[in-house]
Design a protein around this motif. Structure first.
Motif, mmCIF file in Angstrom:
data_model
loop_
_atom_site.group_PDB
_atom_site.id
_atom_site.type_symbol
_atom_site.label_atom_id
_atom_site.label_comp_id
_atom_site.label_asym_id
_atom_site.label_seq_id
_atom_site.Cartn_x
_atom_site.Cartn_y
_atom_site.Cartn_z
ATOM 1 N N ARG A 40 0.851 -1.174 0.000
ATOM 2 C CA ARG A 40 0.000 0.000 0.000
ATOM 3 C C ARG A 40 0.891 1.230 0.000
ATOM 4 O O ARG A 40 1.911 1.268 0.697
ATOM 5 C CB ARG A 40 -0.897 -0.012 1.213
ATOM 6 C CG ARG A 40 -1.849 -1.193 1.169
ATOM 7 C CD ARG A 40 -2.838 -1.124 2.293
ATOM 8 N NE ARG A 40 -3.768 -2.216 2.118
ATOM 9 C CZ ARG A 40 -4.045 -3.103 3.049
ATOM 10 N NH1 ARG A 40 -3.484 -3.021 4.222
ATOM 11 N NH2 ARG A 40 -4.901 -4.060 2.813
ATOM 12 N N PRO A 41 0.482 2.251 -0.751
ATOM 13 C CA PRO A 41 1.291 3.475 -0.737
ATOM 14 C C PRO A 41 1.204 4.121 0.639
ATOM 15 O O PRO A 41 0.194 3.998 1.345
ATOM 16 C CB PRO A 41 0.641 4.357 -1.807
ATOM 17 C CG PRO A 41 -0.720 3.805 -2.002
ATOM 18 C CD PRO A 41 -0.657 2.351 -1.639
ATOM 19 N N PRO A 42 2.280 4.784 1.035
ATOM 20 C CA PRO A 42 2.236 5.416 2.359
ATOM 21 C C PRO A 42 1.158 6.490 2.399
ATOM 22 O O PRO A 42 0.928 7.201 1.414
ATOM 23 C CB PRO A 42 3.640 6.014 2.519
ATOM 24 C CG PRO A 42 4.192 6.091 1.143
ATOM 25 C CD PRO A 42 3.516 5.030 0.337
ATOM 26 N N ARG A 43 0.494 6.560 3.513
ATOM 27 C CA ARG A 43 -0.576 7.546 3.668
ATOM 28 C C ARG A 43 0.034 8.913 3.943
ATOM 29 O O ARG A 43 0.970 9.055 4.731
ATOM 30 C CB ARG A 43 -1.491 7.154 4.807
ATOM 31 C CG ARG A 43 -2.197 5.856 4.532
ATOM 32 C CD ARG A 43 -3.088 5.514 5.658
ATOM 33 N NE ARG A 43 -4.386 6.144 5.399
ATOM 34 C CZ ARG A 43 -5.393 6.118 6.240
ATOM 35 N NH1 ARG A 43 -5.264 5.529 7.395
ATOM 36 N NH2 ARG A 43 -6.533 6.677 5.934
ATOM 37 N N LYS A 44 -0.527 9.885 3.293
ATOM 38 C CA LYS A 44 -0.094 11.259 3.540
ATOM 39 C C LYS A 44 -0.817 11.767 4.783
ATOM 40 O O LYS A 44 -1.992 11.454 4.999
ATOM 41 C CB LYS A 44 -0.429 12.137 2.349
ATOM 42 C CG LYS A 44 0.342 11.749 1.106
ATOM 43 C CD LYS A 44 -0.013 12.641 -0.044
ATOM 44 C CE LYS A 44 0.724 12.202 -1.281
ATOM 45 N NZ LYS A 44 0.371 12.976 -2.449
ATOM 46 N N PRO A 45 -0.112 12.504 5.578
ATOM 47 C CA PRO A 45 -0.788 13.027 6.774
ATOM 48 C C PRO A 45 -1.908 13.966 6.346
ATOM 49 O O PRO A 45 -1.815 14.696 5.366
ATOM 50 C CB PRO A 45 0.308 13.767 7.524
ATOM 51 C CG PRO A 45 1.401 13.962 6.547
ATOM 52 C CD PRO A 45 1.260 12.930 5.490
ATOM 53 N N ARG A 46 -2.964 13.889 7.085
ATOM 54 C CA ARG A 46 -4.123 14.691 6.770
ATOM 55 C C ARG A 46 -3.936 16.102 7.291
ATOM 56 O O ARG A 46 -3.629 16.308 8.468
ATOM 57 C CB ARG A 46 -5.350 14.047 7.390
ATOM 58 C CG ARG A 46 -6.581 14.500 6.792
ATOM 59 C CD ARG A 46 -7.671 13.579 7.197
ATOM 60 N NE ARG A 46 -8.882 14.107 6.622
ATOM 61 C CZ ARG A 46 -10.062 13.680 6.905
ATOM 62 N NH1 ARG A 46 -10.201 12.705 7.745
ATOM 63 N NH2 ARG A 46 -11.105 14.208 6.344
ATOM 64 N N VAL A 47 -4.072 17.020 6.400
ATOM 65 C CA VAL A 47 -3.923 18.435 6.772
ATOM 66 C C VAL A 47 -5.303 19.030 6.833
ATOM 67 O O VAL A 47 -6.082 18.928 5.864
ATOM 68 C CB VAL A 47 -3.039 19.171 5.741
ATOM 69 C CG1 VAL A 47 -2.906 20.635 6.106
ATOM 70 C CG2 VAL A 47 -1.700 18.496 5.611
ATOM 71 N N PRO A 48 -5.645 19.663 7.927
ATOM 72 C CA PRO A 48 -6.981 20.261 7.996
ATOM 73 C C PRO A 48 -7.099 21.386 6.970
ATOM 74 O O PRO A 48 -6.154 22.105 6.692
ATOM 75 C CB PRO A 48 -7.091 20.792 9.422
ATOM 76 C CG PRO A 48 -5.712 20.795 9.969
ATOM 77 C CD PRO A 48 -4.902 19.846 9.150
ATOM 78 N N ALA A 49 -8.275 21.489 6.410
ATOM 79 C CA ALA A 49 -8.518 22.534 5.406
ATOM 80 C C ALA A 49 -8.579 23.890 6.079
ATOM 81 O O ALA A 49 -9.097 24.041 7.187
ATOM 82 C CB ALA A 49 -9.801 22.251 4.659
ATOM 83 N N ARG A 50 -8.086 24.855 5.403
ATOM 84 C CA ARG A 50 -8.129 26.223 5.933
ATOM 85 C C ARG A 50 -9.474 26.844 5.604
ATOM 86 O O ARG A 50 -9.943 26.732 4.469
ATOM 87 C CB ARG A 50 -7.018 27.066 5.335
ATOM 88 C CG ARG A 50 -5.664 26.596 5.742
ATOM 89 C CD ARG A 50 -4.625 27.548 5.201
ATOM 90 N NE ARG A 50 -3.315 27.025 5.472
ATOM 91 C CZ ARG A 50 -2.233 27.478 4.952
ATOM 92 N NH1 ARG A 50 -2.284 28.485 4.084
ATOM 93 N NH2 ARG A 50 -1.075 26.977 5.254
ATOM 94 N N TYR A 51 -10.008 27.475 6.576
ATOM 95 C CA TYR A 51 -11.277 28.149 6.362
ATOM 96 C C TYR A 51 -10.996 29.624 6.106
ATOM 97 O O TYR A 51 -10.214 30.260 6.794
ATOM 98 C CB TYR A 51 -12.201 28.017 7.567
ATOM 99 C CG TYR A 51 -12.636 26.587 7.749
ATOM 100 C CD1 TYR A 51 -13.596 26.055 6.931
ATOM 101 C CD2 TYR A 51 -12.079 25.801 8.743
ATOM 102 C CE1 TYR A 51 -13.981 24.746 7.098
ATOM 103 C CE2 TYR A 51 -12.456 24.501 8.920
ATOM 104 C CZ TYR A 51 -13.420 23.962 8.092
ATOM 105 O OH TYR A 51 -13.826 22.672 8.260
ATOM 106 N N LEU A 52 -11.622 30.164 5.128
ATOM 107 C CA LEU A 52 -11.433 31.583 4.807
ATOM 108 C C LEU A 52 -12.480 32.435 5.388
ATOM 109 O O LEU A 52 -13.547 32.308 5.672
ATOM 110 C CB LEU A 52 -11.396 31.798 3.292
ATOM 111 C CG LEU A 52 -10.237 31.123 2.612
ATOM 112 C CD1 LEU A 52 -10.414 31.280 1.121
ATOM 113 C CD2 LEU A 52 -8.919 31.691 3.059
#
Length: 159
Positions: A147-159
């Motif tokens: 399995r490809p390594p999972r990318k860390p989840r970055v919270p979405a920026r709210y504008l």
């Protein structure tokens, strides 16, 4: 009326040519080199590698017979396996004595899956090891799942 006579030179020539041809065919079959059992087995393996179908099977057991048990001076090494084609279960063995440089029977994992090459017109004609092909597997999964390594989840920026 013209009849055939053995004194006729054309009849004598035809009989001589026919007997010469027949003698040549008999001499060919009497003097030709017949392939040994090892050569015939190698040809069978090559044919199955080129034109055989592949199916999943299971390694059942191994057998290492000594010279006394097998009747051969070098003994006999067998891999026993089974596979199913069209609802029929086949249990076969392959003599791998001549393939010692390609397979070590003591490294075979009993009960593990393997790939079997078989003749679709005669399914009992099968192999699991040849000089340039092997159906033996090292693990239960023939294709390791990476399995490809999972990318860390970055919270979405709210504008």
């Amino acid at each position: 009326m013209n009849g055939l006579s053995l004194r006729d030179p054309q009849v004598l020539g035809a009989l001589a040519a026919a007997s010469l041809c027949l003698g040549g065919v008999v001499a060919y079959y009497a003097l030709r080199k017949r392939p040994s059992e090892e050569e015939l087995e190698k040809l069978r393996r090559e044919e199955l590698v080129q034109s055989g179908r592949i199916i999943d099977g299971t390694v059942i057991d191994i057998s290492d017979l000594g010279p006394q048990e097998s009747g051969r001076p070098d003994g006999m090494r067998l891999i026993l396996y089974k596979y199913q084609v069209a609802g029929v279960v086949y249990e076969c063995s392959q003599d791998v004595t001549l393939l010692q440089e390609h397979v070590n029977i003591y490294d075979c994992r009993l009960g593990f899956p393997c790939s079997v090459r078989y003749n679709p017109h005669r399914p009992v004609n099968s192999i699991i090891v040849a000089e340039n092909w092997s159906g033996l597997r090292n693990t239960a999964n023939s294709i390791p799942i990476r399995r490809p390594p999972r990318k860390p989840r970055v919270p979405a920026r709210y504008l």
